[in-house]
Design an enzyme around this catalytic site. Structure first.
Site, PDB file in Angstrom:
ATOM      1  N   HIS A 127       0.816  -1.218   0.000  1.00  0.00           N
ATOM      2  CA  HIS A 127       0.000   0.000   0.000  1.00  0.00           C
ATOM      3  C   HIS A 127       0.849   1.267   0.000  1.00  0.00           C
ATOM      4  CE1 HIS A 127       0.639  -0.394   4.372  1.00  0.00           C
ATOM      5  NE2 HIS A 127       0.404   0.887   4.437  1.00  0.00           N
TER       6      HIS A 127
ATOM      7  N   HIS B  45       7.979  -2.266   1.968  1.00  0.00           N
ATOM      8  CA  HIS B  45       7.622  -0.872   1.689  1.00  0.00           C
ATOM      9  C   HIS B  45       8.815   0.003   1.267  1.00  0.00           C
ATOM     10  CE1 HIS B  45       3.857  -2.015   3.351  1.00  0.00           C
ATOM     11  NE2 HIS B  45       4.205  -1.946   4.614  1.00  0.00           N
TER      12      HIS B  45
ATOM     13  N   GLU C  87       8.350   5.025  13.717  1.00  0.00           N
ATOM     14  CA  GLU C  87       6.999   5.118  14.270  1.00  0.00           C
ATOM     15  C   GLU C  87       7.053   5.298  15.775  1.00  0.00           C
ATOM     16  OE1 GLU C  87       3.993   2.371  12.328  1.00  0.00           O
ATOM     17  OE2 GLU C  87       5.832   1.215  12.178  1.00  0.00           O
TER      18      GLU C  87
ATOM     19  N   LYS D  80      10.040   0.897  15.617  1.00  0.00           N
ATOM     20  CA  LYS D  80       8.838   1.120  16.439  1.00  0.00           C
ATOM     21  C   LYS D  80       9.225   1.726  17.786  1.00  0.00           C
ATOM     22  CE  LYS D  80       5.786  -2.555  14.782  1.00  0.00           C
ATOM     23  NZ  LYS D  80       4.777  -1.655  14.245  1.00  0.00           N
TER      24      LYS D  80
HETATM   25  P1  NDP Z   1      -4.792 -11.939  11.022  1.00  0.00           P
HETATM   26  O1  NDP Z   1      -3.842 -12.740  11.808  1.00  0.00           O
HETATM   27  O2  NDP Z   1      -5.717 -11.008  11.732  1.00  0.00           O
HETATM   28  O3  NDP Z   1      -5.625 -12.981  10.128  1.00  0.00           O
HETATM   29  C1  NDP Z   1      -6.647 -12.578   9.275  1.00  0.00           C
HETATM   30  C2  NDP Z   1      -7.885 -13.406   9.502  1.00  0.00           C
HETATM   31  O4  NDP Z   1      -7.740 -14.659   8.840  1.00  0.00           O
HETATM   32  C3  NDP Z   1      -8.189 -13.737  10.978  1.00  0.00           C
HETATM   33  O5  NDP Z   1      -9.545 -13.470  11.239  1.00  0.00           O
HETATM   34  C4  NDP Z   1      -7.871 -15.223  11.047  1.00  0.00           C
HETATM   35  O6  NDP Z   1      -8.629 -15.902  12.016  1.00  0.00           O
HETATM   36  C5  NDP Z   1      -8.297 -15.661   9.671  1.00  0.00           C
HETATM   37  N1  NDP Z   1      -7.816 -16.998   9.327  1.00  0.00           N
HETATM   38  C6  NDP Z   1      -6.619 -17.555   9.623  1.00  0.00           C
HETATM   39  N2  NDP Z   1      -6.558 -18.796   9.122  1.00  0.00           N
HETATM   40  C7  NDP Z   1      -7.737 -19.042   8.508  1.00  0.00           C
HETATM   41  C8  NDP Z   1      -8.289 -20.155   7.810  1.00  0.00           C
HETATM   42  N3  NDP Z   1      -7.598 -21.285   7.626  1.00  0.00           N
HETATM   43  N4  NDP Z   1      -9.542 -20.047   7.328  1.00  0.00           N
HETATM   44  C9  NDP Z   1     -10.262 -18.926   7.521  1.00  0.00           C
HETATM   45  N5  NDP Z   1      -9.793 -17.835   8.156  1.00  0.00           N
HETATM   46  C10 NDP Z   1      -8.552 -17.896   8.651  1.00  0.00           C
HETATM   47  O7  NDP Z   1      -3.923 -11.138   9.941  1.00  0.00           O
HETATM   48  P2  NDP Z   1      -3.965  -9.608   9.544  1.00  0.00           P
HETATM   49  O8  NDP Z   1      -5.354  -9.247   9.198  1.00  0.00           O
HETATM   50  O9  NDP Z   1      -3.251  -8.790  10.543  1.00  0.00           O
HETATM   51  O10 NDP Z   1      -3.015  -9.595   8.244  1.00  0.00           O
HETATM   52  C11 NDP Z   1      -3.381 -10.224   7.047  1.00  0.00           C
HETATM   53  C12 NDP Z   1      -2.304  -9.970   6.006  1.00  0.00           C
HETATM   54  O11 NDP Z   1      -2.188  -8.570   5.783  1.00  0.00           O
HETATM   55  C13 NDP Z   1      -0.911 -10.443   6.424  1.00  0.00           C
HETATM   56  O12 NDP Z   1      -0.233 -10.912   5.298  1.00  0.00           O
HETATM   57  C14 NDP Z   1      -0.247  -9.170   6.930  1.00  0.00           C
HETATM   58  O13 NDP Z   1       1.145  -9.202   6.800  1.00  0.00           O
HETATM   59  C15 NDP Z   1      -0.847  -8.139   5.987  1.00  0.00           C
HETATM   60  N6  NDP Z   1      -0.869  -6.792   6.520  1.00  0.00           N
HETATM   61  C16 NDP Z   1      -1.483  -6.556   7.724  1.00  0.00           C
HETATM   62  C17 NDP Z   1      -1.526  -5.279   8.229  1.00  0.00           C
HETATM   63  C18 NDP Z   1      -2.222  -4.984   9.518  1.00  0.00           C
HETATM   64  O14 NDP Z   1      -2.127  -3.840   9.991  1.00  0.00           O
HETATM   65  N7  NDP Z   1      -2.909  -5.950  10.124  1.00  0.00           N
HETATM   66  C19 NDP Z   1      -0.900  -4.143   7.503  1.00  0.00           C
HETATM   67  C20 NDP Z   1      -0.338  -4.499   6.227  1.00  0.00           C
HETATM   68  C21 NDP Z   1      -0.329  -5.793   5.772  1.00  0.00           C
HETATM   69  P3  NDP Z   1      -8.011 -16.245  13.468  1.00  0.00           P
HETATM   70  O15 NDP Z   1      -7.726 -14.919  14.096  1.00  0.00           O
HETATM   71  O16 NDP Z   1      -9.077 -17.016  14.137  1.00  0.00           O
HETATM   72  O17 NDP Z   1      -6.770 -17.035  13.184  1.00  0.00           O
END
Ligand code: NDP
Length: 489
Positions: free
Chosen positions: A173, A235, A211, A334
């Protein structure tokens, strides 16, 4: 991509399928960006399908969406339409059945956005390869893309067995940030900066993303990534590519991504020495603003044995005609005392300052701030009221932040089938290739993991190099002061 009167793009995608819709990225960044995009460009009509681990019913999902849409105050017919038709499904997305049942609810062409932990995303790709995707499917993958050069290559090979390269969006992004996009205009749409943009006039370039935020409950991901992979491998290398690239003939996907690929291929660790060219540190307990911050190792979910760095710095060379001999230092961390998000271009000293002008003549510095978006040029000039004395003056230009946030820009590219702002497969591999010597040196313990108190500017002995040209600010918290009325360069 087709275009409506007025130049507004109309998406080729009918359904946006968010895998991991129950997660942090979806809630905080992706869904707010979607709400903003639909508000700003209401010509879009899109179905949204969410899939994730939570067992939400339709009402709980809509509530979640309304919360995410609240921050950008998303509204209008396209938003209402989307809220009326959206669905959510709980599924284990790594299984063929789970994925198949979710895909069956999507009206193609579909953009599949992997808002999933990286290791899960890889498993989902394997399932997608097994079950196949409908014609026109677009895949959007988050960083980090792979965990090293070899795994990035394997993932690329797998993705290309599912769809074509231009249907893969490796999202970063930062490429949607106004400042990064405006670098093209600032560098290539005038005759002032670009003629100076080389080792002939530039002494060093620093790309800094410090940050004040600490871990903020992201140990599950961050404790395995660290500052180098989280920020620099993705990034900041992309920002470097925009800063250092040769002028592209057009801003088309091919020209832009070729130019980025070329410059990253020429980039490597300074002097070929990852030990001398990199530093890492981790915060101890301290105070940032009015918040007490525990030591990183005492944050919930952190395993001290991982030796995860929260501050990383790497110096690189871009070995080509334009940049030979100019160090590019990339740094991010951080829990630091001052938020600094900028590209800092330090020029060589003036060849000769006329005898008779009194005072210091430090190097001129161009600051391109990533947030808030502005450019500051620090120049030596005559002092006010005393033509014989040198003084440091600052010219400032503020960028309009644009109608869309960075994620909105990136999402627009995904929905329009325009990969210009996505990372091409070869570039994703290059970014690992550039930093792998550093990662190996850090793994072997050849580079010590230093300490810095939260709220400081990092280990005290690091205060060199990137501090050149810092404009002293009274409060220290904001690197760039708010513009005064009528301010401009
Ligand atoms: P999360 O750890 O919050 O996971 C995302 C969601 O996916 C959670 O709700 C998780 O559930 C779910 N999930 C995991 N495994 C499964 C599965 N097998 N089937 C269905 N759902 C599943 O990750 P983020 O949202 O933090 O990050 C996602 C991506 O985005 C990563 O690659 C990260 O590097 C990238 N990213 C994230 C940022 C951020 O600020 N969060 C910023 C920039 C990039 P559960 O929690 O129950 O495991």
């Amino acid at each position: 991509m087709t275009t409506a009167p007025g130049g507004l793009a109309i998406q080729t995608v009918r359904t946006l399928l968010v895998l991991g819709a129950s997660g942090d990225l979806a809630a905080r960044l992706l869904l707010p960006a979607l709400g903003q995009l639909l508000t700003v460009e209401p010509v879009r009509r899109l179905r949204l399908v969410g899939a994730g681990s939570e067992s939400w019913d339709a009402d709980a999902w809509r509530d979640r969406l309304r919360t995410s849409f609240g921050e950008p105050n998303a509204h209008g017919a396209a938003v209402d339409d989307l809220l009326a038709t959206t669905t959510y499904q709980q599924a284990d997305l790594t299984t063929d059945e789970g994925l198949r049942s979710v895909l069956a609810t999507c009206e193609p062409p579909t953009a599949i956005y992997f808002a999933l932990p990286p290791a899960i995303a890889v498993k989902v790709c394997a399932a997608l390869e097994r079950i196949g995707t409908p014609e026109g499917t677009v895949l959007a993958l988050e960083k980090p893309f792979g965990s090293d050069e070899a795994s990035a290559r394997r993932l690329n090979d797998q993705l290309l067995r599912i769809v074509g390269e231009n249907q893969v969006h490796r999202v970063d992004h930062f490429l949607g940030r106004t400042t990064v996009l405006n670098l093209l205009g600032a560098r290539f749409a005038n005759r002032v900066l670009e003629p100076l943009w080389s080792s002939e006039h530039i002494d060093r370039i620093d790309i800094v993303y410090d940050e004040e935020l600490a871990l903020e409950n992201r140990a599950r991901y961050y404790d395995h990534a660290g500052a180098l992979v989280d920020m620099i491998q993705s990034h900041l290398l992309q920002v470097l590519a925009f800063v250092a690239m040769e002028p592209p003939a057009t801003t088309s996907e091919a020209d832009l991504r070729d130019a980025k690929g070329t410059v990253l291929r020429a980039t490597s660790v300074w002097g070929g020495d990852p030990v001398a060219s990199s530093r890492r540190a981790r915060y101890t307990a301290g105070r940032v603003g009015d918040r007490d911050i525990p030591a990183y190792v005492d944050e919930p979910g952190v395993d001290p044995a991982n030796d995860t760095e929260t501050l990383a710095e790497v110096t690189l060379t871009v070995a080509n005609w334009r940049w030979a001999g100019v160090p590019f230092t990339l740094r991010s961390g951080k829990a630091l005392g001052m938020r600094r998000r900028e590209i800092m271009v330090t020029f060589r000293p003036a060849q000769h300052v006329p005898v008779g002008l009194e005072g210091e003549a430090p190097p001129d510095v161009l600051h391109v701030a990533l947030a808030p978006e502005c450019i500051l040029l620090e120049l030596n000039m005559n002092g006010p009221g005393d033509p014989d004395t040198l003084s440091r003056e600052v010219m400032r230009a503020d960028f309009d932040p644009g109608r869309l946030d960075a994620y909105g820009e990136v999402l627009r590219g995904v929905l329009d089938g325009d990969p210009s702002l996505s990372i091409r497969g070869d570039t994703a591999e290059e970014c690992w290739r550039i930093l792998e010597p550093v990662l190996a040196a850090w793994r072997s313990g050849a580079v010590p993991l230093e300490d810095y108190p939260a709220g400081s500017s990092g280990p005290s002995e690091w205060r060199t190099g990137t501090d050149v040209g810092l404009i002293p600010l009274a409060d220290g918290a904001a690197r760039f002061p708010a513009p005064t009325s009528g301010a401009g360069a």
